[in-house]
Design a protein around this motif. Structure first.
Motif, PDB file in Angstrom:
ATOM      1  N   SER A 120       0.852  -1.191   0.000  1.00 16.09           N
ATOM      2  CA  SER A 120       0.000   0.000   0.000  1.00 16.09           C
ATOM      3  C   SER A 120       0.887   1.239   0.000  1.00 16.09           C
ATOM      4  O   SER A 120       1.975   1.228   0.561  1.00 16.09           O
ATOM      5  N   TRP A 121       0.410   2.298  -0.631  1.00 14.89           N
ATOM      6  CA  TRP A 121       1.157   3.556  -0.723  1.00 14.89           C
ATOM      7  C   TRP A 121       0.272   4.685  -0.226  1.00 14.89           C
ATOM      8  O   TRP A 121      -0.917   4.742  -0.545  1.00 14.89           O
ATOM      9  N   GLU A 122       0.854   5.593   0.539  1.00 16.88           N
ATOM     10  CA  GLU A 122       0.141   6.782   0.971  1.00 16.88           C
ATOM     11  C   GLU A 122       0.826   8.015   0.407  1.00 16.88           C
ATOM     12  O   GLU A 122       2.036   8.034   0.184  1.00 16.88           O
ATOM     13  N   ARG A 123       0.040   9.050   0.198  1.00 16.84           N
ATOM     14  CA  ARG A 123       0.571  10.285  -0.364  1.00 16.84           C
ATOM     15  C   ARG A 123       0.926  11.249   0.757  1.00 16.84           C
ATOM     16  O   ARG A 123       0.124  11.487   1.657  1.00 16.84           O
ATOM     17  N   ILE A 124       2.152  11.798   0.693  1.00 15.87           N
ATOM     18  CA  ILE A 124       2.637  12.761   1.675  1.00 15.87           C
ATOM     19  C   ILE A 124       2.460  14.160   1.098  1.00 15.87           C
ATOM     20  O   ILE A 124       2.958  14.444   0.004  1.00 15.87           O
ATOM     21  N   PRO A 125       1.773  15.066   1.799  1.00 21.10           N
ATOM     22  CA  PRO A 125       1.592  16.439   1.286  1.00 21.10           C
ATOM     23  C   PRO A 125       2.925  17.173   1.197  1.00 21.10           C
ATOM     24  O   PRO A 125       3.850  16.928   1.975  1.00 21.10           O
ATOM     25  N   LEU A 126       3.012  18.094   0.264  1.00 16.71           N
ATOM     26  CA  LEU A 126       4.221  18.885   0.050  1.00 16.71           C
ATOM     27  C   LEU A 126       3.879  20.363  -0.010  1.00 16.71           C
ATOM     28  O   LEU A 126       2.750  20.749  -0.352  1.00 16.71           O
ATOM     29  N   SER A 127       4.862  21.185   0.304  1.00 12.17           N
ATOM     30  CA  SER A 127       4.672  22.629   0.260  1.00 12.17           C
ATOM     31  C   SER A 127       4.630  23.126  -1.181  1.00 12.17           C
ATOM     32  O   SER A 127       5.375  22.656  -2.046  1.00 12.17           O
ATOM     33  N   ALA A 128       3.778  24.116  -1.409  1.00 10.45           N
ATOM     34  CA  ALA A 128       3.714  24.720  -2.736  1.00 10.45           C
ATOM     35  C   ALA A 128       4.942  25.560  -3.031  1.00 10.45           C
ATOM     36  O   ALA A 128       5.210  25.896  -4.183  1.00 10.45           O
ATOM     37  N   GLN A 129       5.721  25.905  -2.005  1.00  4.00           N
ATOM     38  CA  GLN A 129       6.926  26.712  -2.183  1.00  4.00           C
ATOM     39  C   GLN A 129       8.174  25.861  -2.432  1.00  4.00           C
ATOM     40  O   GLN A 129       9.293  26.377  -2.439  1.00  4.00           O
ATOM     41  N   LEU A 130       8.003  24.573  -2.644  1.00  2.00           N
ATOM     42  CA  LEU A 130       9.144  23.700  -2.903  1.00  2.00           C
ATOM     43  C   LEU A 130       9.876  24.176  -4.157  1.00  2.00           C
ATOM     44  O   LEU A 130       9.280  24.273  -5.232  1.00  2.00           O
ATOM     45  N   PRO A 131      11.179  24.505  -4.063  1.00  2.06           N
ATOM     46  CA  PRO A 131      11.906  25.032  -5.239  1.00  2.06           C
ATOM     47  C   PRO A 131      12.252  23.930  -6.234  1.00  2.06           C
ATOM     48  O   PRO A 131      13.028  23.028  -5.945  1.00  2.06           O
ATOM     49  N   GLY A 132      11.658  24.012  -7.404  1.00  2.00           N
ATOM     50  CA  GLY A 132      11.982  23.059  -8.451  1.00  2.00           C
ATOM     51  C   GLY A 132      11.140  21.800  -8.400  1.00  2.00           C
ATOM     52  O   GLY A 132      10.279  21.612  -7.530  1.00  2.00           O
ATOM     53  N   ASP A 133      11.403  20.911  -9.347  1.00  2.00           N
ATOM     54  CA  ASP A 133      10.714  19.623  -9.441  1.00  2.00           C
ATOM     55  C   ASP A 133      11.565  18.537  -8.800  1.00  2.00           C
ATOM     56  O   ASP A 133      12.779  18.507  -8.969  1.00  2.00           O
ATOM     57  N   MET A 134      10.916  17.626  -8.095  1.00  2.00           N
ATOM     58  CA  MET A 134      11.633  16.527  -7.457  1.00  2.00           C
ATOM     59  C   MET A 134      12.081  15.525  -8.520  1.00  2.00           C
ATOM     60  O   MET A 134      11.274  14.990  -9.276  1.00  2.00           O
ATOM     61  N   VAL A 135      13.386  15.269  -8.554  1.00  2.00           N
ATOM     62  CA  VAL A 135      13.940  14.377  -9.569  1.00  2.00           C
ATOM     63  C   VAL A 135      14.620  13.145  -8.976  1.00  2.00           C
ATOM     64  O   VAL A 135      14.931  12.206  -9.703  1.00  2.00           O
ATOM     65  N   TYR A 136      14.860  13.146  -7.665  1.00  2.00           N
ATOM     66  CA  TYR A 136      15.594  12.028  -7.074  1.00  2.00           C
ATOM     67  C   TYR A 136      15.217  11.883  -5.603  1.00  2.00           C
ATOM     68  O   TYR A 136      15.007  12.893  -4.904  1.00  2.00           O
ATOM     69  N   ILE A 137      15.127  10.627  -5.142  1.00  2.00           N
ATOM     70  CA  ILE A 137      14.916  10.360  -3.715  1.00  2.00           C
ATOM     71  C   ILE A 137      15.706   9.121  -3.339  1.00  2.00           C
ATOM     72  O   ILE A 137      15.870   8.189  -4.151  1.00  2.00           O
ATOM     73  N   LYS A 138      16.232   9.121  -2.110  1.00  2.00           N
ATOM     74  CA  LYS A 138      17.034   8.014  -1.605  1.00  2.00           C
ATOM     75  C   LYS A 138      16.586   7.682  -0.189  1.00  2.00           C
ATOM     76  O   LYS A 138      16.614   8.531   0.703  1.00  2.00           O
ATOM     77  N   ALA A 139      16.144   6.434   0.021  1.00  2.00           N
ATOM     78  CA  ALA A 139      15.822   5.967   1.364  1.00  2.00           C
ATOM     79  C   ALA A 139      17.136   5.716   2.098  1.00  2.00           C
ATOM     80  O   ALA A 139      17.983   4.960   1.616  1.00  2.00           O
ATOM     81  N   THR A 140      17.310   6.351   3.248  1.00  2.00           N
ATOM     82  CA  THR A 140      18.603   6.298   3.934  1.00  2.00           C
ATOM     83  C   THR A 140      18.588   5.428   5.188  1.00  2.00           C
ATOM     84  O   THR A 140      19.566   4.755   5.484  1.00  2.00           O
ATOM     85  N   SER A 141      17.527   5.463   5.961  1.00  2.00           N
ATOM     86  CA  SER A 141      17.404   4.626   7.162  1.00  2.00           C
ATOM     87  C   SER A 141      15.932   4.574   7.537  1.00  2.00           C
ATOM     88  O   SER A 141      15.071   5.011   6.764  1.00  2.00           O
ATOM     89  N   GLU A 142      15.634   4.064   8.721  1.00  2.00           N
ATOM     90  CA  GLU A 142      14.240   3.913   9.123  1.00  2.00           C
ATOM     91  C   GLU A 142      13.534   5.274   9.149  1.00  2.00           C
ATOM     92  O   GLU A 142      13.994   6.212   9.796  1.00  2.00           O
ATOM     93  N   LYS A 143      12.437   5.375   8.423  1.00  2.00           N
ATOM     94  CA  LYS A 143      11.613   6.579   8.325  1.00  2.00           C
ATOM     95  C   LYS A 143      12.389   7.785   7.800  1.00  2.00           C
ATOM     96  O   LYS A 143      11.939   8.924   7.944  1.00  2.00           O
ATOM     97  N   SER A 144      13.540   7.551   7.174  1.00  2.00           N
ATOM     98  CA  SER A 144      14.403   8.650   6.729  1.00  2.00           C
ATOM     99  C   SER A 144      14.658   8.564   5.232  1.00  2.00           C
ATOM    100  O   SER A 144      14.743   7.467   4.662  1.00  2.00           O
TER     101      SER A 144
END
Length: 416
Positions: free
Chosen positions: A188-212
């Protein structure tokens, strides 16, 4: 300008459409000649054929020594010709190290990223344009379409750019701005809200540790979270545009023409980043703890296509037109040397390392190259030449599982 930690709230984005962009028939062997081998020629086979002047009672006449030598030479020549014929080609040629996996998607879909659940390497996800999410539970042999209800509530055609797992926790980012999170290996996947002031488009994400996780935008913003995305902290103090405005007089060639976005960005296992400017005229690096991105002049005349990290900690660099360069030594460097590659004039778009010695490079028109000595020499896998697609992403999950992603829904699976 300093980047503030954004408040987590939903944002409305405009609809944005993604804009990425012989076998010869078998040659049958000739039927073997019905001539006996010279060492087994019998007396009967040495008789002359009957002629009108000979009678049935006449004793058989043996061939002369000269005729015997002539027949033996002809036979040897025929056998040599027969043995020199090539073996018939297979009707379906299999890639020497890769096989194509056909996907249940439209041909125009561009594949963008792939990841597997670390605790179950048979379970993985494949992302692409046109809101494409595919799931496999057999190691990548077969894929099924997966729908995310929270991503279908709005009338957007999302482009899912990046996916990463740590344990059973996974993250997906896309454009327009969307962030998805799972804590149960993608069931299952849930959507996390994001700020409208986020600079730029998200192009990369890396899971680093628990909940991080670590998230990067195309304007150089790096955010980190340690509470499954409820709060994000800025890891750099300003966007790349602001950094270049301060350092434009420091000698960075082409910075005055910088548009403020990345063309590509790659992360090393120890958290260092290398990114290429959108025009390809210079590159930037960042290490944990640094407040700003560090711009670097390119030492090559041609513009940079892509950059990334070797398995030994050094850098590889691709230029437009097919050139491949390796940095001297490990770590961040501005000293590169070119290595010869057989790109046939097509651009090389990505490099993926299977080990410190073995790596694969992919590019336009089905180009696949392999090195087994750390990148000093490369050989072309000609069996992939019949794939009419650009191959632009090479990802090895481990030393036994790897994939090459291309446009038009092309996916290659490593067989080694």
């Amino acid at each position: 300008m300093a980047m503030m930690t954004p408040n987590i709230q939903a944002t409305d984005c405009s609809n944005l459409i993604p804009s990425l962009t012989s076998l010869f028939p078998p040659r049958p062997l000739h039927r073997p000649l019905s001539l006996p081998h010279s060492r087994f020629i019998s007396k009967a086979s040495l008789h002359h054929p009957s002629s009108p002047s000979s009678s049935s009672s006449s004793p058989p006449s043996l061939v002369s020594r000269r005729q015997l030598i002539s027949q033996t030479a002809s036979l040897s020549l025929s056998l040599a010709t027969l043995l020199s014929l090539p073996l018939p080609a297979k009707s379906e040629e299999v890639l020497s190290e890769w096989e194509r996996v056909y996907l249940p998607i439209d041909p125009g879909v561009v594949l963008l990223d792939i990841a597997f659940v670390p605790d179950d390497l048979n379970h993985g996800f494949l992302l692409g344009t046109r809101q494409t999410i595919l799931e496999t539970k057999d190691g990548g042999n077969t894929w099924t379409q997966r729908s995310i209800p929270s991503a279908e509530d709005e009338d957007f055609n999302y482009r899912f750019n990046s996916i990463s797992f740590k344990g059973k926790e996974g993250w997906i980012v896309g454009k327009p701005a969307i962030l998805l999170y799972t804590s149960d290996a993608g069931e299952s996947w849930e959507r996390i809200p994001l700020s409208a002031q986020l600079p730029g488009d998200m192009v990369y994400i890396k899971a680093t540790s628990e909940k991080s996780a670590e998230m990067v935008t195309d304007q150089g913003a790096i955010y980190v979270t340690s509470n499954r995305g409820y709060n994000w902290r800025a890891a750099v103090q300003e966007t790349v545009s602001a950094t270049l405005n301060r350092t434009v007089s420091s000698g960075i060639s082409g910075a005055s023409y910088y548009t403020g976005t990345f063309n590509t960005v790659n992360r090393s296992p120890d958290g260092r980043y290398v990114a290429v400017s959108s025009r390809g005229n210079f590159y930037l690096t960042w290490e944990p703890g640094q407040p700003f991105w560090q711009p670097h002049n390119r030492a090559i005349a041609r513009r940079i296509q892509n950059m990334g990290w070797r398995a030994d900690g050094g850098l590889w660099l691709l230029v437009r037109g097919g050139g491949l360069f390796l940095s001297k030594g490990t770590g961040i460097s501005e000293d590169f040397e070119e290595v010869p590659v057989q790109s046939r004039g097509f651009g090389i778009l990505d490099v993926g390392y299977r080990s410190e010695e073995e790596a694969w490079a992919a590019g336009g028109s089905g180009i696949l190259l392999r090195t087994t000595n750390g990148g000093k020499n490369w050989t072309r896998d000609k069996a992939a030449d019949n794939i009419a697609a650009n191959l632009y992403s090479v990802k090895f999950i481990n030393d036994k599982k790897g994939f090459v992603l291309g446009n038009d829904g092309v996916l290659l699976r490593y067989l080694g």
